[in-house]
Write an enzyme that holds these catalytic residues in place. Structure first.
Site, PDB file in Angstrom:
ATOM      1  N   LYS A   1       0.833  -1.189   0.000  1.00  0.00           N
ATOM      2  CA  LYS A   1       0.000   0.000   0.000  1.00  0.00           C
ATOM      3  C   LYS A   1       0.879   1.254   0.000  1.00  0.00           C
ATOM      4  CE  LYS A   1      -4.421   1.348   2.033  1.00  0.00           C
ATOM      5  NZ  LYS A   1      -5.432   1.038   3.057  1.00  0.00           N
TER       6      LYS A   1
ATOM      7  N   GLU B   1     -19.282  -4.624  10.926  1.00  0.00           N
ATOM      8  CA  GLU B   1     -20.166  -3.764  11.707  1.00  0.00           C
ATOM      9  C   GLU B   1     -21.259  -4.551  12.430  1.00  0.00           C
ATOM     10  OE1 GLU B   1     -18.229  -1.320   8.565  1.00  0.00           O
ATOM     11  OE2 GLU B   1     -19.354  -3.206   8.543  1.00  0.00           O
TER      12      GLU B   1
ATOM     13  N   ARG C   1     -25.371  -0.916   8.041  1.00  0.00           N
ATOM     14  CA  ARG C   1     -25.121  -2.320   7.730  1.00  0.00           C
ATOM     15  C   ARG C   1     -25.523  -3.228   8.890  1.00  0.00           C
ATOM     16  NH1 ARG C   1     -19.921  -2.683   3.991  1.00  0.00           N
ATOM     17  NH2 ARG C   1     -20.397  -4.858   4.333  1.00  0.00           N
TER      18      ARG C   1
END
Length: 629
Positions: A283, A367, A395
């Site tokens: 990354k 979540e 969610r």
């Protein structure tokens, strides 16, 4: 723009680039990414890490016929550059410009609109099965990150993919991070695969040796085939994916285009089984500041290219205020615990995690689990504070309803990024939380008007014995200058200004706009009563009724959609109380998805800014005058 990137005017043009120029093209793409995002802000580190990966995918696929589904989608910038959007790339995340996420309406090569995590395998599996049912030939690829793979929906899709036996290629983009470093069992499992190259090295050595033995090589290979799976399980712990029924290829170097192309072509040749290609990327690759701090450059505002320093000065945001509150109360209450879902920096819980690590829980991109886990913590005597963005909290709707509210658990939800969020667009605007939270029995909802009231609301939430949500917007905290405020009382609103013409009932972030609108109206001799509602649920019905009768117009203001929102509930309440003849004006968002753009631009477009609100009120009052005999 770069001589090679200039040659890519539409999808599939990368196939006209000579292989010896791939490295230079990757360099040009990274330069373009850094320069553009330094001006517009956006998701930089993930895109820098996926440059070669995206190039390899475009070399293997034919767009738009073949289908590529990006999980979350914030890493699709390179895909946009390679599908003919380089000439408008500088409009990224600007109103009317390119979205920071895949958008089918933008380009048919964007297969599916995405923005939330762990959905790509499910979508791609559906596309693959649909292809089979109608006899199609297109390739179907899904790209999912190692962080997203921790989401429960991804596991459900992997399990189903093995059962359906559809030709589907799942590319696991493994950069050791989601937004924050990965946590949990999947992260640990992938770490073991990354660290253990013995299997790959041994497999290569055996194959090379067998190739050198004339006539005997193939028979020997056949004999040892039966031991292959055992060898894998010995040297690569678990072999989870193959145990699930998927073919596993990897790990593959995510910055070696040739190696990835070979792996992707091999995977795509399998027609009756899902294949997972495990790709290792870095990354932030190619830009030193992003390599050193990939979390910071996951989603960043405008910055200085030479050193990566943000251009915007540090402001006192609502998130910062919450961060300080959590630290202070954490020191005072030993049963206070913090729960987040892979976003400790964005939600302001990082400092708490460092000071009280034993009371901090980052559950990964999960979540649903975060909310039910918090319900269990509460049932066990803890006082959990669950910190999620509004758009991600939705969610966990069922978990909120069934596990928290039904059991009346004292869980505090800090709902960050409520209302208009801005440049991330439709998938990230927090404009539905009032609607879905207020439908739940036992739920209390506070929406503070400024930074000081946020602290007061959080303290008040600690006194409530059931579930409570404290919602607040992104960005710099408003500061209301007047003193001698009324103390917070359960379900009670606060009158900030008194007038005789207009009653403005405002929620949270919209109180600031209401005060500004009232000031503009005052210049036209229209006086307003401005009410800071404080509580969305239960709202102060007594005050609403008391004040409504004495004003010519009632105005409700909220940064939520109308359907199920505060405005709809106030109007229904007034009708229920027989106040049908009152003139009302609902200042809220329409029941539609709101595009990307700066918050101030979106407030103006949808009529929520102070100037437009004042104009709408004047128009409503004038219309009422005309109707009077």
């Amino acid at each position: 723009m770069g001589k090679l990137l200039n040659q890519i005017l539409k999808e599939n043009d990368i196939k006209n680039i000579s292989p010896e120029d791939y490295r230079e093209l990757a360099k040009e793409i990274r330069i373009r990414l850094v320069r553009s995002v330094s001006r517009t802000g956006g998701h930089l580190a993930s895109n820098l890490g996926a440059v070669e990966l995206t190039m390899a995918l475009h070399l293997c696929l034919d767009f738009p016929e073949d289908k590529l589904v990006w999980d979350v989608g914030h890493q699709s910038y390179v895909h946009k550059l390679l599908t003919g959007r380089a000439d408008v790339f500088d409009t990224l995340r600007s109103m009317g410009g390119l979205s920071g996420f895949p958008k089918v309406r933008e380009n048919p090569s964007d297969t599916f609109d995405t923005g939330h995590s762990s959905t790509s395998v499910s979508v791609a599996l559906g596309l693959a099965k649909a292809r089979e049912l109608r006899g199609g030939e297109e390739k179907v690829f899904a790209v999912i990150g190692d962080g997203a793979l921790s989401g429960g929906m991804a596991f459900e899709a992997l399990n189903n993919a093995a059962e359906l036996h559809s030709g589907l290629v799942i590319v696991l983009n493994d950069n050791k991070m989601s937004i924050a470093p990965g946590v949990g069992g999947m992260a640990n499992y992938l770490a073991k695969i990354r660290a253990n190259q013995k299997y790959r090295n041994l497999k290569a050595s055996v194959e090379n040796a067998l190739d050198k033995i004339p006539n005997l090589g193939q028979p020997i290979a056949h004999k040892i085939k039966k031991t292959k799976d055992s060898l894998k399980r010995l040297l690569i712990p678990g072999m989870l994916f193959e145990d699930m029924g998927l073919i596993y290829i990897g790990p593959v170097d995510g910055h070696n285009i040739g190696e990835m192309v070979t792996a992707f072509q091999t995977a795509a040749s399998v027609k009756d089984q899902a294949v997972l290609v495990h790709v290792l990327t870095s990354k932030g690759k190619g830009y030193k500041p992003a390599e050193k701090n990939p979390s910071l450059f996951h989603g960043i505002g405008a910055f200085r290219v030479r050193d990566g320093e943000p251009l915007e000065t540090e402001k006192l945001t609502y998130t910062k205020i919450f961060e300080q509150w959590l630290l202070e109360r954490g020191g005072e209450q030993e049963n206070l615990v913090s729960v987040c879902a892979a976003m400790p920096d964005g939600t302001g819980v990082r400092a708490f995690s460092e000071r009280y690590p034993e009371r901090f829980f980052d559950v990964g991109i999960a979540e649903e689990h975060a909310v039910t886990f918090a319900a269990g913590l509460a049932a066990g005597g803890m006082r959990p504070v669950v910190s999620l963005y509004s758009t991600f909290l939705q969610r966990a709707y069922d978990q909120l309803l069934h596990d928290v509210c039904l059991n009346n658990m004292p869980v505090i939800l800090t709902v960050d990024r409520s209302g208009i969020v801005g440049q991330d667009g439709e998938t990230h605007q927090g404009i539905f939380d009032i609607s879905y939270l207020s439908s739940m029995p036992n739920m209390t909802i506070l929406s503070p008007m400024d930074g000081a009231e946020l602290v007061e609301s959080l303290d008040f939430a600690l006194k409530i014995s059931g579930p409570v949500a404290v919602r607040y917007p992104r960005g710099e905290a408003f500061r209301y200058g007047k003193r001698n405020r009324e103390p917070l009382e359960y379900g009670r609103a606060e009158i900030l200004e008194r007038g005789k013409d207009v009653l403005i009932l405002a929620v949270g972030n919209m109180v600031e706009h209401a005060l500004e609108a009232a000031e503009k109206l005052r210049g036209d001799s229209i006086s307003s009563t401005v009410v800071n509602m404080r509580f969305v649920k239960p709202f102060d019905g007594d005050l609403v009724l008391e004040q409504a009768a004495g004003h010519r117009l009632i105005v409700t203001m909220e940064d939520n959609v109308y359907s199920g929102g505060f405005s709809e509930k106030i109007l229904a309440f007034l009708r229920q109380k027989g106040q049908n003849r009152l003139d009302c004006l609902a200042v809220c968002l329409p029941d539609e998805f709101i595009e990307h753009g700066r918050p101030d631009e979106l407030y103006r477009k949808y009529g929520l800014d102070a100037a437009t609100v004042a104009g709408r009120i004047q128009e409503a009052l004038s219309g009422r005058k005309r109707r009077k005999p």
